[in-house]
Each structure stands twice: as structure tokens, then as C-alpha cells.
Scaffold this motif. Structure first.
Motif, PDB file in Angstrom:
ATOM      1  N   LEU A 208       3.127 -32.885 -34.646  1.00 18.96           N
ATOM      2  CA  LEU A 208       4.317 -31.896 -33.523  1.00 18.96           C
ATOM      3  C   LEU A 208       4.898 -32.717 -32.711  1.00 18.96           C
ATOM      4  O   LEU A 208       5.880 -33.137 -31.978  1.00 18.96           O
ATOM      5  CB  LEU A 208       3.351 -32.044 -33.043  1.00 18.96           C
ATOM      6  CG  LEU A 208       4.327 -30.352 -32.540  1.00 18.96           C
ATOM      7  CD1 LEU A 208       5.178 -29.506 -33.516  1.00 18.96           C
ATOM      8  CD2 LEU A 208       3.373 -29.561 -32.250  1.00 18.96           C
ATOM      9  N   ALA A 211       7.581 -34.796 -33.737  1.00 18.64           N
ATOM     10  CA  ALA A 211       9.009 -34.156 -34.428  1.00 18.64           C
ATOM     11  C   ALA A 211       9.648 -33.723 -32.865  1.00 18.64           C
ATOM     12  O   ALA A 211      11.568 -33.797 -33.527  1.00 18.64           O
ATOM     13  CB  ALA A 211       8.912 -32.627 -35.384  1.00 18.64           C
ATOM     14  N   TYR A 335      10.408 -20.654 -49.288  1.00 16.79           N
ATOM     15  CA  TYR A 335       9.704 -21.024 -47.355  1.00 16.79           C
ATOM     16  C   TYR A 335       8.538 -20.507 -47.657  1.00 16.79           C
ATOM     17  O   TYR A 335       8.832 -19.471 -47.374  1.00 16.79           O
ATOM     18  CB  TYR A 335      10.857 -20.795 -47.121  1.00 16.79           C
ATOM     19  CG  TYR A 335      10.870 -21.906 -45.488  1.00 16.79           C
ATOM     20  CD1 TYR A 335      11.266 -23.112 -45.392  1.00 16.79           C
ATOM     21  CD2 TYR A 335      10.751 -20.926 -44.635  1.00 16.79           C
ATOM     22  CE1 TYR A 335      10.982 -23.335 -44.380  1.00 16.79           C
ATOM     23  CE2 TYR A 335      10.490 -21.678 -43.216  1.00 16.79           C
ATOM     24  CZ  TYR A 335      10.539 -22.808 -43.213  1.00 16.79           C
ATOM     25  OH  TYR A 335      10.775 -23.002 -41.727  1.00 16.79           O
ATOM     26  N   TYR A 338       4.412 -22.229 -41.849  1.00 20.19           N
ATOM     27  CA  TYR A 338       4.122 -22.348 -41.275  1.00 20.19           C
ATOM     28  C   TYR A 338       4.570 -23.190 -40.096  1.00 20.19           C
ATOM     29  O   TYR A 338       5.425 -22.664 -39.711  1.00 20.19           O
ATOM     30  CB  TYR A 338       2.135 -22.006 -40.898  1.00 20.19           C
ATOM     31  CG  TYR A 338       2.428 -21.324 -39.637  1.00 20.19           C
ATOM     32  CD1 TYR A 338       2.565 -20.009 -38.772  1.00 20.19           C
ATOM     33  CD2 TYR A 338       1.458 -21.670 -38.799  1.00 20.19           C
ATOM     34  CE1 TYR A 338       2.651 -19.338 -38.003  1.00 20.19           C
ATOM     35  CE2 TYR A 338       0.692 -21.631 -36.969  1.00 20.19           C
ATOM     36  CZ  TYR A 338       1.487 -19.638 -36.853  1.00 20.19           C
ATOM     37  OH  TYR A 338       1.292 -19.974 -35.559  1.00 20.19           O
ATOM     38  N   PHE A 339       4.478 -24.379 -40.194  1.00 26.78           N
ATOM     39  CA  PHE A 339       4.994 -25.511 -40.039  1.00 26.78           C
ATOM     40  C   PHE A 339       6.536 -25.804 -39.901  1.00 26.78           C
ATOM     41  O   PHE A 339       6.666 -25.473 -41.067  1.00 26.78           O
ATOM     42  CB  PHE A 339       4.127 -26.972 -39.548  1.00 26.78           C
ATOM     43  CG  PHE A 339       3.064 -26.328 -39.022  1.00 26.78           C
ATOM     44  CD1 PHE A 339       1.398 -27.151 -39.764  1.00 26.78           C
ATOM     45  CD2 PHE A 339       3.001 -26.058 -37.758  1.00 26.78           C
ATOM     46  CE1 PHE A 339       0.451 -26.645 -38.731  1.00 26.78           C
ATOM     47  CE2 PHE A 339       2.138 -25.984 -37.490  1.00 26.78           C
ATOM     48  CZ  PHE A 339       0.501 -26.823 -38.180  1.00 26.78           C
ATOM     49  N   PRO A 340       7.419 -25.738 -39.160  1.00 25.34           N
ATOM     50  CA  PRO A 340       8.527 -26.254 -39.602  1.00 25.34           C
ATOM     51  C   PRO A 340       9.068 -27.366 -40.265  1.00 25.34           C
ATOM     52  O   PRO A 340       7.888 -28.413 -40.391  1.00 25.34           O
ATOM     53  CB  PRO A 340       8.814 -26.889 -38.169  1.00 25.34           C
ATOM     54  CG  PRO A 340       8.075 -27.698 -37.511  1.00 25.34           C
ATOM     55  CD  PRO A 340       6.889 -26.677 -37.908  1.00 25.34           C
ATOM     56  N   THR A 341       9.916 -27.490 -41.179  1.00 32.65           N
ATOM     57  CA  THR A 341      10.159 -28.913 -41.660  1.00 32.65           C
ATOM     58  C   THR A 341      11.246 -29.561 -40.426  1.00 32.65           C
ATOM     59  O   THR A 341      11.722 -29.503 -39.733  1.00 32.65           O
ATOM     60  CB  THR A 341      11.632 -28.433 -42.838  1.00 32.65           C
ATOM     61  OG1 THR A 341      11.843 -26.947 -43.366  1.00 32.65           O
ATOM     62  CG2 THR A 341      11.659 -29.128 -43.401  1.00 32.65           C
ATOM     63  N   ILE A 342      10.368 -31.387 -41.193  1.00 32.25           N
ATOM     64  CA  ILE A 342      10.514 -31.984 -39.544  1.00 32.25           C
ATOM     65  C   ILE A 342      12.035 -33.029 -40.575  1.00 32.25           C
ATOM     66  O   ILE A 342      11.990 -33.225 -41.336  1.00 32.25           O
ATOM     67  CB  ILE A 342       9.367 -32.318 -39.070  1.00 32.25           C
ATOM     68  CG1 ILE A 342       9.107 -32.096 -38.800  1.00 32.25           C
ATOM     69  CG2 ILE A 342      10.091 -33.880 -38.784  1.00 32.25           C
ATOM     70  CD1 ILE A 342       7.179 -32.189 -39.496  1.00 32.25           C
ATOM     71  N   HIS A 343      13.277 -32.820 -40.303  1.00 32.71           N
ATOM     72  CA  HIS A 343      14.120 -33.349 -40.153  1.00 32.71           C
ATOM     73  C   HIS A 343      14.622 -34.611 -39.130  1.00 32.71           C
ATOM     74  O   HIS A 343      14.207 -34.779 -37.895  1.00 32.71           O
ATOM     75  CB  HIS A 343      15.482 -32.421 -40.189  1.00 32.71           C
ATOM     76  CG  HIS A 343      15.375 -31.734 -41.618  1.00 32.71           C
ATOM     77  ND1 HIS A 343      15.107 -31.779 -43.224  1.00 32.71           N
ATOM     78  CD2 HIS A 343      15.527 -30.498 -41.394  1.00 32.71           C
ATOM     79  CE1 HIS A 343      15.330 -30.214 -43.450  1.00 32.71           C
ATOM     80  NE2 HIS A 343      14.997 -29.623 -42.544  1.00 32.71           N
TER      81      HIS A 343
END
Lengths: 346, 248
Positions: A208, A211, A335, A338-343
Motif C-alpha cells: 500500500l 502504491a 472485479y 477489496y484492494f485497489p488495482t495498482i497501476h
């Protein structure tokens, strides 16, 4: 000192005033188990079909084993390193030179290959602080090329023109086919281990924080992230993991040449593996690794010498057609995370 | 009231331009300090210097008696300084919950806090600013007001002692602005924080601030209660203009 406690669905680990929780959820294990089982069955099947297939699989696993730490490095430093093959070169040359000079086997050279790669990465780690954007891309792109030049200038040590020979092989069980099979399993173990470790890191608090650094370094600094520490640590440790791939190459082929690993073509293959799966989607790297290897196999058979020209073209087409990568398609359809996609944005 | 922050004689120049010139002031615990000045007076530079993004050329900043002049932004955040930005700067690829959880994890050091605990704590701050229903939405998909609130939640989650608010009203409509003011007042009450508030909307500061500092060309023009400052000739001349009350 370290207090470990299992309560209901989670393992709680306490060390001084720090606490980690490791949630164990067997209901989410189904897909991972299926994929690992497929990976384990595949070489055994290929053993009966053709050994060339096992060879391709080993290359694919190694490509993925480079692309996965590469994703972590991209995420943790917030910058795209264009010279990941530099660390392959450092790890490979370290293993090769030690093995030739002292006659060491692969197990003896492994710790030294990792240590030397870590050290090399530590030396170049200030790059992630002083350079950003295009400058970082240029500087990191230069590293493998400069190293390649060095191997040619000091050709009496590195044998830059001919490559190093006579490295102790990874395994010697007498039978070439069984050798191949066992080496394939070793490559799978390395890849899955990297995948598991890095998945754990990305899903933890450190993922996190990385990110956040990847999104906005200054704001992350302002809310209390020691950005230099995180960036350097992720740079150095991913580099060490990439160095393991170099060690594997050196002992697997019993030879190591900068011509193969420190050039643009190899870098492109790593990038293709990383991008096809999805930018910094670590599971996508496995798909990407297999895609690139089998694509290369097909291209060599059908196109022959113009194959290196086709690779970048395919890369560009895929980047436009699949900006999120193959894994991105899967994620969009399902999709529910719970966690964001990390780009990676830069 | 005990002194929380002591700023003595800070100077900051960019090339030949003197952005902050020999500025000194104190912030006491539990008060709301307004900070006003015309455009280009150096307000944001002061906040950048105090939060550690810029190094002051000379002068000293003390917090609770500790010299923090040479500290990095993350060290200051651990000391209990937090800020919001004039233009919201969210983490666009993180969900609202994840971005607040990041600052709960990284802000002031907590004992025995796991990643999951930080997530739970983050929901509390999101609930406080009224974004609980948007917790799973990526920050880039939030509206402008929600971004401001997210930024406030992110700052509060570091458990600051002193919060720098940089023009929270800019770009908000009157209803949203009223909500924001009430929210900041509640935050001050509930979390016991001290607020250093840059603002152009005088009516807001007249209502909320205990004390106002006015600067121009990086130098202090006036300091005192809101009434004293708005009736100060120099402040009217440089910033407010005559008859400003008709527009406030």
C-alpha cells in the motif's frame, strides 16, 4: 520475543510494539491451487511429448521470474527501470566467474550471486532518488549497455566477445531428459516462490505504501512515508531477485555471455512479458512470460532472421490494443477486489 | 496556552525574489490561526517551509520545543504536523479507504497496529468526513468536494497536533463550504488539533479564527484578533480594500 498466535482465521505475529496479521482464507485458494497444479503437471506431460517444450517452459518461467520482481521494482520506486537485464548480467557474471575461478557448484555460487547483485543495486540505488521521469529511463537504460561495453573492454576477465564457458552445470543426474525435467521443476519453484513472496508484499502494508509512492511521491512523503527508504529497499531487493535469474541462466547453459543478456532484445522480452500480462500485475507476468516464449518459438520457426524486428512491432500493437494487459481483461470482468488495482503511471 | 509551534525569523528566497522575509510568529495549542494575504504574498511558501517541502534559507522552526528546521516532511509528520493541499492531490489509483489507511499506517507511530487495524481505523475517519459510502471508489472518480474531504480525512488519519489547511473553500459552492467549515470545527473539537488556516474567504475566518496573521511580500503586516486585523489600515490597504464587507 516474537509472539505468534493463531486465532480463528488469522495468525497474529507480534514483535515488540509491532503487529502483523496474516489472514488465512482457504476459500480463496482454489484458483492458486489449480494454476500451480497445472504448472506442475505441464513439464511431466511435455517430458513425453518433446524435450524442446520443456526447454521453452524453463525460459518462460525464468522470464516470468525476472518480470515479477521487475513489477515490484516499478511499483516500489514509482519509476520504470529500463535496464532490468543489468541485474541478470551482474548475477550471471558473478556466478559464472566464481564457478570458473574456484570450481564452485551452483549452491555455492548462489549466495554470492545474490550478494553481489544486491551490492551492485545498492551502488546504483541513488538513481531512484536523484532522477525521475525520462532521466531515470535514460540512466537505467544505459546501465546494461555500459556493462556490456565493460565486458568487451576487459575481455580477458569477462570474455565479452566469446562468452564464458565451463561453468558447473545446475544438475547432473546422468540422463539428459531427466535433467531437463528436474531443472524445469527448479525453475517453477523459483518462479512460484517469487510470485508468492511478492504477492504477499504487495498485499501487505508495504504494498500500500509503495502504491502511494507510485501515485504521488510528495504527498506520500507528507503523510509520513520515508520515501527514500522504501524506494531504495524495493529497488535493491527486487534487483537481488532478478540476479537469481542470472545465476540460473549461467548454471543452466553452463555458459554466460553479455551478448545474450545485456542487449536490447533481451530487455524487450522482459518488457513484453511484463506488459502483456498487465502493467505490474504480478500474476500477469506468468502469462506474459509464457506468451513471449511461445511467440518467439513460433516466430523463429516461421520467420527466421527477421524475428527480432517483429517483436517490437507486436509489443507496440499490444500496448495499444490491450493497455491493461491480458490479466486486465480478466480483472475487469471479475472485479470484486477489496484492494485497489495498482497501476504504474509514469 | 502552551506554545505548539514557534517560527522565528524564517527567510526564503527563490533566486532574487524574496518570498518570505524574516517572518516570526507563534501558534498556541488549541487555537485556530487564520493566515491571510494577497496573491503571491508567500502564504503557500510559508506552509511549504513549515511542512518541510522547502528548506528555509535562515531562521528556525520549533515544535513543542524541538527544533524541526532540518527535518524531512515524513519526520515532521511523525511529530504531528499535517497539511492539505490547495489543489487536492489524492492518490488517484487508490480507493478512498486505502488512501486514508496509508496515512493511518504511516503517520504518527502507533503501537500494535496491523494492516487490518489501520483499515478499520481509516473507516472511522472516512465516516467522520462523510465518505463512508464511497470507501471502495478510486480517488480519481470522486468529485471535487469529496476529494477535499478525502484530503482532510487523510490528514486527520496521521493524528496531527497541528493541521495546515490550505484554502479549503476554493472551488466549493456555499452549501459545501458551510459543511466544510462545520466539519473542520468538529474535527478541532473531537481530535483536539490546532489549526493553521490559509483562506481568502474573510467571512470564514471572521467566524472560526481566534487570531489572524496577515502578510504581504513575505513580511508580517498585522497580527491579532479578527476584528483588530480587518480594521488595520495596512491590511485594508494591501489586501482587503475599502468596502470589502459588501463582498464578504
Amino acid at each position: 520475543m516474537v509472539d505468534i498466535e493463531l486465532k480463528r482465521d488469522r495468525v497474529t505475529i507480534r514483535l515488540k510494539d509491532k503487529k502483523w496479521e496474516w489472514i488465512i482464507e482457504p476459500r480463496y485458494w482454489r484458483n492458486s491451487i489449480i494454476w500451480v497444479a497445472l504448472l506442475l503437471v505441464f513439464p511431466a506431460v511435455a517430458y513425453f511429448i518433446s524435450p524442446g517444450l520443456i526447454n521453452a517452459m524453463i525460459s518462460a518461467n525464468l522470464l516470468a521470474a525476472i518480470a515479477i520482481p521487475m513489477s515490484l521494482m516499478t511499483l516500489g520506486t514509482g519509476r520504470v527501470n529500463f535496464g532490468p537485464n543489468f541485474f541478470v548480467g551482474v548475477g550471471g557474471y558473478a556466478a559464472a566467474l566464481l564457478s570458473i575461478a574456484y570450481g564452485w557448484g551452483p549452491l555455492a555460487t548462489l549466495p554470492f550471486a545474490i550478494l553481489i547483485t544486491l551490492f551492485a543495486a545498492l551502488i546504483f540505488s541513488p538513481l531512484v532518488i536523484v532522477a525521475r521521469g525520462l532521466y531515470y529511463v535514460l540512466l537505467s537504460l544505459l546501465l546494461p549497455f555500459v556493462f556490456f561495453e565493460v565486458t568487451i573492454i576487459y575481455t580477458d576477465i569477462f570474455k565479452g566477445d566469446t562468452g564464458l564457458f565451463g561453468i558447473k552445470p545446475l544438475l547432473d543426474l546422468g540422463n539428459a531428459r531427466i535433467n531437463f525435467l528436474v531443472i524445469a521443476y527448479i525453475s517453477i519453484v523459483i518462479m512460484v516462490l517469487f510470485l508468492w513472496i511478492i504477492n504477499k508484499v504487495v498485499k501487505s502494508r508495504y504494498g500500500l505504501i509503495m502504491a502511494a509512492i507510485n501515485d504521488d511521491e510528495e504527498v506520500a512523503h507528507g503523510i509520513g512515508v520515508n520515501i527514500n527508504k522504501v524506494k531504495i529497499l524495493s529497488f535493491v531487493f527486487s534487483a537481488g531477485m532478478i540476479g537469481v535469474a542470472g545465476w540460473f541462466y549461467a548454471h543452466y547453459f553452463s555458459s554466460f555471455a553479455g551478448q545474450t543478456y545485456l542487449t536490447f532484445t533481451f530487455m524487450l522480452k522482459i518488457f513484453l512479458a511484463m506488459m502483456i500480462g498487465g502493467r505490474t500485475q504480478i500474476f500477469g507476468c506468468v502469462v506474459g512470460g509464457y506468451f513471449v516464449t511461445f511467440l518467439e518459438m513460433i516466430l523463429i520457426r516461421t520467420m527466421g532472421p527477421i524475428q527480432p524486428v517483429v517483436f517490437p512491432i507486436i509489443l507496440i500493437i499490444l500496448l495499444f490494443a490491450l493497455p491493461e494487459g491480458l490479466f486486465g481483461i480478466y480483472r475487469k470482468r471479475r472485479y470484486r477486489e477489496y484492494f485497489p488495482t495498482i497501476h504504474v503511471r509514469r | 496556552m502552551a506554545k505548539l509551534l514557534k517560527v522565528s525569523n524564517i527567510t526564503k528566497t527563490f533566486g532574487g525574489i524574496v518570498a518570505v522575509n524574516n517572518l516570526s510568529f507563534d501558534i498556541h495549542e488549541g487555537e485556530t490561526v487564520g493566515f491571510i494575504g494577497p496573491n503571491g504574498a508567500g502564504k503557500s511558501t510559508v506552509v511549504n517551509v513549515l511542512s518541510g517541502y522547502l528548506d528555509a534559507d535562515s531562521g528556525q522552526v520549533e515544535m513543542n520545543g524541538v527544533n524541526i528546521t532540518n527535518m524531512k516532511p515524513h519526520q515532521r509528520a511523525h511529530m504531528g504536523l499535517a497539511r492539505t493541499y490547495q489543489i487536492p492531490r489524492p492518490f488517484p489509483e487508490l480507493t478512498a479507504l486505502a488512501s486514508v489507511a496509508t496515512s493511518a499506517l504511516c503517520g504518527k507511530k502507533r503501537v500494535n497496529q496491523s494492516f487490518e487495524d489501520a483499515m478499520v481505523e481509516a473507516t472511522h475517519y472516512l465516516e467522520f468526513v462523510g465518505l463512508f459510502s464511497k470507501r471502495a471508489i478510486l480517488a480519481r472518480d470522486l468529485t471535487f468536494y469529496e476529494l477535499r474531504m478525502l484530503e482532510l480525512a487523510r490528514s486527520l488519519a496521521t493524528t496531527p497536533k497541528l493541521l495546515f489547511i490550505d484554502e479549503v473553500m476554493a472551488g466549493l459552492n456555499p452549501g459545501e463550504a458551510r459543511d466544510a467549515i462545520q466539519l473542520i470545527a468538529r474535527a478541532k473539537e473531537q481530535f483536539g488539533i490546532t489549526i493553521f488556516w490559509i483562506e481568502h474567504v474573510m467571512a470564514v475566518l471572521m467566524e472560526s479564527a481566534d487570531r489572524i496573521i496577515a502578510i504581504n511580500y513575505g513580511e508580517k503586516l498585522a497580527e491579532g484578533t479578527p476584528d483588530e486585523v480587518v480594521n488595520n489600515e495596512a491590511v485594508i490597504e494591501a489586501y482587503l480594500g475599502r468596502g470589502w464587507k459588501a463582498y464578504a
